[in-house]
Design a protein around this motif. Structure first.
Motif, PDB file in Angstrom:
ATOM      1  N   THR A  34      -1.142  33.069  64.463  1.00  0.00           N
ATOM      2  CA  THR A  34      -0.894  33.444  65.855  1.00  0.00           C
ATOM      3  C   THR A  34      -1.322  32.323  66.800  1.00  0.00           C
ATOM      4  OG1 THR A  34      -1.363  35.701  65.213  1.00  0.00           O
ATOM      5  CG2 THR A  34      -1.273  35.251  67.566  1.00  0.00           C
TER       6      THR A  34
ATOM      7  N   PHE B 128      -1.498  29.187  66.122  1.00  0.00           N
ATOM      8  CA  PHE B 128      -0.533  28.098  65.955  1.00  0.00           C
ATOM      9  C   PHE B 128       0.712  28.343  66.805  1.00  0.00           C
ATOM     10  CE2 PHE B 128       3.150  26.581  63.283  1.00  0.00           C
ATOM     11  CZ  PHE B 128       3.010  25.245  63.591  1.00  0.00           C
ATOM     12  N   LEU B 129       1.196  29.607  66.811  1.00  0.00           N
ATOM     13  CA  LEU B 129       2.420  29.913  67.544  1.00  0.00           C
ATOM     14  C   LEU B 129       2.210  29.925  69.063  1.00  0.00           C
ATOM     15  CD1 LEU B 129       4.049  32.735  65.369  1.00  0.00           C
ATOM     16  CD2 LEU B 129       4.921  30.438  65.739  1.00  0.00           C
ATOM     17  N   TYR B 130       1.018  30.325  69.483  1.00  0.00           N
ATOM     18  CA  TYR B 130       0.836  30.539  70.923  1.00  0.00           C
ATOM     19  C   TYR B 130       0.069  29.442  71.653  1.00  0.00           C
ATOM     20  CZ  TYR B 130       2.996  35.044  70.535  1.00  0.00           C
ATOM     21  OH  TYR B 130       3.916  36.022  70.333  1.00  0.00           O
TER      22      TYR B 130
END
Lengths: 279, 306
Positions: free
Chosen positions: A25, A27-29
């Motif tokens: 999460t 990494f994605l945000y």
């Protein structure tokens, strides 16, 4: 499954797996959140290197940047117009595939799905070459929004298959007995379509429209090849600005676009939920 | 379903516009590209179709072969990383409680709805030599260095003299990070849906019969979800191979992939016939991959039914 026994499939309960999910999460945000934070950075130099205090002046700057605002308005106009056409074409495709038996149906169904799977660059390049080969170019000074016709055509072409897919899923839950009942009671073909089928399709139409809208707003590659020097969309404009430097102004503009997308997504999910419970 | 003959007017009223649109704005442009790929530049603006194979021969020039190899390597590496990260993520979502599941799914899908350009730009902000990621790494470096000092190994300089920022932009590393970042949702969703369809009794049986968690994962869970993994690999790999924006913005012209070279033929090099041949090559690879996946899925489906 028996509840009191230790669930062998309970990966979500393991701390190590939870940690992996948390890292995923982040990494994605993280990049997006950092970008939003630095859109408030009071630093004159671009590059976002050091935090120099809170400011909203880059939002003002973005709003006062005429060419950026124009690109933003272009993007919204293109998205609205192409969505209307994409939903109409998508609904027609869905109805044809759902209702009729006809020769070479699997071929047609595959052909409609093709724009979804082929690489964007191939589609962008082929449309650009096509427009130039047939000399299809809106003359200088064409009234707004017709000067955007090339881009709009391109956007309809890649988004209507997605809309067709969503609408077709919705149609598959239609109860044909309703149609037959209406016909038995003397309804015409058109009346059945307007009063029975269309209301049933509505959640699918809305979901398809919102999907087409975000796809259009999101597209860079195909627009990059079909846009002219005077018809620039928001992503294409940001792309050309990034070439020069990374500035808080672009962060601010991007944050606004993310907000727009979030609102549309939230709406899309609300409508999809309504569609599910209506059944 | 009714035959189209029964209601031929209604059929054509619906079929005509969509088929027409698709033909005119999708297949005709592709056909033009196809014809151009057998053409030659006669002047700056004119292309003559001479049915030459020269453009296709140029695909085997060493420069282009290197380009293909690089694109393939970057995409394969990134897909593998996506699968390694995506499988555990999907596993957590599939096994979460009923209430948590939609939210966890949303966490994975939401970035996917955000503009691709903006996401890539956000990465660009972070990956600079003085960007936030290097800040974080430096912080870890100082922490590690301090710890070594504390246990009396500071003089050995085990971590080097000082922190050296990692160069991400313009390197394959940066492009791989970008490709994984952009395509991760593509990987998670098919694996997740395969896990959802799974009959969980098999896992229970395996554990009851004394197999370890790892053994159960390796011999039961993974094989049973292999179709999902294969689908995930394909639908992650295809858009990666055709990526334009990620290698363009994060590779900074140093790490070109196929799409960047295609784009250059049309935007600056003005060699449309060669660009057309390259585009078709990319298109053919995509079709072959899709066909392979369809065959694989059919075979797997057949096995299960039989």
């Amino acid at each position: 499954m028996v509840k009191q026994r230790r669930n062998p499939f309970d990966y979500a309960g393991k701390p190590s797996m939870r940690l992996i999910f948390l890292l995923g999460t982040i990494f994605l945000y993280a990049p997006i959140i950092v970008m939003i934070i630095f859109s408030f950075n009071n630093s004159r130099r671009g590059g976002n290197v050091i935090w120099k205090g809170f400011t909203t002046k880059y939002y003002e700057k973005a709003f006062n940047n005429d060419s950026l605002v124009e690109a933003f308005v272009n993007s919204l106009t293109i998205a609205v117009v192409s969505t209307v056409f994409a939903v109409i074409l998508g609904a027609m495709t869905a109805v044809v595939l759902w209702r009729f038996r006809f020769p070479l149906k699997p071929v047609f169904s595959g052909m409609v799905a093709l724009p979804i799977v082929i690489p964007e660059i191939c589609m962008g390049v082929s449309l650009a070459v096509f427009f130039s080969a047939i000399g299809f170019q809106m003359p200088q000074g064409t009234p707004y929004p017709f000067n955007l016709t090339n881009i709009i055509i391109a956007h309809i072409t890649f988004s209507f298959p997605f809309a067709a897919m969503v609408i077709r899923t919705r149609l598959s839950s239609f109860n044909r007995e309703m149609e037959e009942a209406a016909k038995d009671l003397g309804a015409s073909e058109f009346q059945v379509f307007r009063d029975i089928l269309l209301p049933h399709m509505r959640p699918g139409l809305i979901a398809g429209a919102l999907l087409a809208f975000t796809l259009s707003l999101d597209d860079f590659v195909i627009t990059f090849f079909t846009s002219g020097p005077n018809t620039v969309t928001f992503p294409v404009k940001v792309y050309s600005m990034v070439r020069f430097s990374v500035t808080p102004e672009i962060n601010a503009a991007s944050t606004i676009l993310i907000l727009v997308t979030l609102v549309v997504t939230a709406l899309a999910m609300r409508f999809q939920n309504i569609g599910d419970t209506e059944k | 379903m009714e035959s189209f003959r029964k209601n031929i007017r209604v059929f054509f009223a619906f079929f005509g516009p969509t088929a027409g649109w698709l033909m005119l704005f999708f297949f005709v442009p592709l056909a033009i590209i196809w014809v151009y790929s057998f053409g030659e530049n006669v002047s700056l603006t004119e292309i003559k179709t001479t049915w030459t194979l020269e453009n296709y021969k140029r695909l085997f020039e060493s420069e282009i072969l290197v380009l293909f190899w690089r694109s393939l390597l970057l995409s394969v590496t990134s897909t593998a990383i996506c699968l390694l990260i995506g499988y555990p993520l999907a596993l957590v979502i599939a096994t979460a409680s009923r209430g948590a599941k939609p939210w966890l799914l949303l966490i994975i899908i939401l970035p996917f709805w955000t503009n691709l350009l903006i996401r890539t730009y956000a990465l660009l902000n972070i990956l600079g030599t003085r960007g936030r990621l290097n800040d974080l790494l430096e912080w870890f470096w100082n922490l590690g260095d301090g710890a070594l000092d504390l246990i009396g190994l500071g003089a050995l300089n085990l971590l080097g003299e000082s922190f050296v920022p990692i160069k991400f932009l313009g390197t394959p590393l940066g492009v791989v990070i970008g490709l994984v970042y952009v395509h991760l949702p593509f990987t998670v969703l098919p694996i997740y849906s395969a896990l959802e369809r799974l009959d969980r009794n098999y896992l229970e049986a395996s554990l009851d019969l004394g197999a370890s968690q790892w053994r159960t994962f390796r011999s039961i869970l993974l094989p049973l979800t292999m179709v999902g993994v294969a689908t995930a690999a394909i639908i992650t790999f295809i858009p990666m191979l055709g990526s334009f924006l990620t290698p363009d913005m994060l590779g900074r012209g140093q790490v070109d992939m196929i799409a960047n070279v295609i784009s250059r033929q049309f935007k600056s090099a003005n060699d449309w016939p060669f660009g057309a041949a390259l585009s078709l090559f990319l298109l053919y690879i995509t079709f072959i991959l899709l066909a392979l996946q369809a065959i694989y899925e059919m075979r797997k489906g057949g096995q299960r039914d039989g």
